[in-house]
Design an enzyme around this catalytic site. Structure first.
Site, PDB file in Angstrom:
ATOM      1  CG  LEU A 192      -1.946  -0.741   1.530  1.00  0.00           C
ATOM      2  CD1 LEU A 192      -2.400  -0.501   2.997  1.00  0.00           C
ATOM      3  CD2 LEU A 192      -2.970  -0.545   0.443  1.00  0.00           C
ATOM      4  CG  HIS A 193       2.509   3.306  -3.117  1.00  0.00           C
ATOM      5  ND1 HIS A 193       2.115   1.925  -3.689  1.00  0.00           N
ATOM      6  CD2 HIS A 193       3.064   4.056  -4.029  1.00  0.00           C
ATOM      7  CE1 HIS A 193       2.286   2.385  -4.833  1.00  0.00           C
ATOM      8  NE2 HIS A 193       2.612   3.567  -5.234  1.00  0.00           N
TER       9      HIS A 193
END
Ligand code: UD1
Length: 364
Positions: free
Chosen positions: A206-207
């Site tokens: 996740l970013h």
């Protein structure tokens, strides 16, 4: 002799440029090249390790721009890149992907009258709240040659009025790297180091600012991951942005979620390719999981890579925690062996050859 200046800046650029550099090197009698790293990503784990893993030569020039707001970062790349171009005077500037460095260098090159080739042209999420979508739209308007991964990208470009003579469908250059590195990745000891058994764990990345910068959204996603972790270990190599937010918001991770620093290309390839399920907001991983038939849930409302849903293993599940959990359980309960669907056209490991061939033929 043809002179090509290749640009990289951020982590997802490295695996796209690697096969192009290798192909140009193979043809070094006809073409010279120089690799410019803007320094958008700079940590060992976000940048340097990829050079080793992918067999990239050290960049000839590093602009060392570092982090900043979008305007700061883009402007710093532009300021630093302009004198490089003036000095180097290449025949082509090759930019890849959709990060801020891609746009900044394309814009400088176009204004100085250098020809720009964009690798991975034509992808569209149709969501202008994504900074990458703005970058994609503008770079494709500026480019003289647009190397697309597939027919849907060609169609997007034609709809935007791009001259079809500039569009060359070459396939997916990231899959060149994936195929080329599978054997080396099989030597990675990451599973043993983490005491994981093949197909016995899920992998999360996740970013996206839209997922990790808002406390409520991140809280809901982490809650869903916690529920999934009751079924199987969830391995979470986290981007620096995500690490920072998790600390800042003071989350206590549920048991079963194992937070790791970002991994290099080979360890990460070994990890996700042996996993039972991937949950991600990355663009590249949607394609990579499709190439190897690993089930993938994309925690976003849209994707610029619809081919991974049509032809592949990807499902767009959004950010609703109930939906994330129910889709994950559905994927985990599906124990039937599935025949790997045929790969999308031109995901054949030869995209870089087609790119270099087209650069040569368009230079005549
Ligand atoms: C960038 C790209 C995104 C891509 C992602 C992959 C843009 C607009 N976004 O997002 O498309 O999916 O890279 O990682 O170009 N940081 C470090 N070390 C680094 C680099 C970054 O600690 O080596 C931290 C810094 O706090 C920085 C933050 O990460 O402020 C964000 O980095 P930035 O390059 O601005 O964007 P990404 O979120 O990485």
């Amino acid at each position: 002799m043809l002179k090509i200046l290749n640009v990289v800046g951020a982590r997802p650029n490295f695996m796209k440029i690697a096969p192009i550099l290798a192909e140009i090197a193979r043809r070094s009698d006809d073409i010279s090249q120089i690799l410019v790293h803007t320094g958008q990503h700079y940590d060992e784990s976000m940048s340097r390790r990829f050079f080793g893993d992918l067999g990239l030569p050290p960049p000839g020039i590093n602009l060392e721009v570092g982090s900043g707001s979008h305007a700061e970062q883009t402007a710093r790349v532009m300021l630093a890149f302009e004198p490089v171009l003036v000095e180097q005077r290449p025949d082509w500037v090759v930019v890849v992907g959709d990060v801020n460095s891609t746009l900044a260098c394309a814009l400088v090159a176009a204004k100085l009258g250098h020809r720009v080739a964009h690798v991975e042209a034509g992808l569209r999420s149709f969501d202008r709240t994504m900074p990458e979508e703005i970058n994609r739209l503008l770079v494709d308007q500026l480019a003289d040659l647009l190397f697309t991964p597939g027919a849907d990208a060609d169609e997007n470009l034609r709809r935007e009025g791009i001259d079809p003579a500039k569009i060359v469908c070459v396939g997916n250059v990231m899959i060149d790297t994936l195929r080329g590195q599978m054997e080396r990745a099989s030597a990675s000891r990451i599973l043993e180091d983490l005491s994981l058994s093949p197909r016995g764990f899920a992998v999360v990345t996740l970013h996206r600012p839209s997922n990790v910068d808002d406390k409520t959204t991140l809280d809901q996603i982490m809650g869903a991951l916690g529920t999934i972790a009751e079924r199987l270990p969830v391995i979470f190599p986290a981007h620096p942005r995500t690490q920072t937010r998790l600390q800042e918001f003071g989350f206590n991770l549920s048991a079963g979620i194992r937070l790791l620093p970002p991994l290099g290309y080979l360890d990460f390839l070994r990890l996700w390719s042996q996993s039972r399920l991937v949950l991600t907001d990355s663009g590249g991983l949607q394609e990579e999981t499709t190439a190897l038939g690993i089930p993938c849930l994309t925690l976003r409302e849209n994707t610029e890579r619809p081919i991974t849903i049509k032809h592949g293993t990807n499902r767009l599940v959004g950010r609703d925690p109930k939906r994330i959990v129910s889709e994950a359980i559905r994927a985990l309960d599906d124990d039937q062996p599935h025949a790997l669907p045929p790969l999308p056209p031109l995901w054949d490991g030869h995209a870089a050859e087609r790119i270099v061939e087209a650069l040569i033929s368009h230079s005549l």
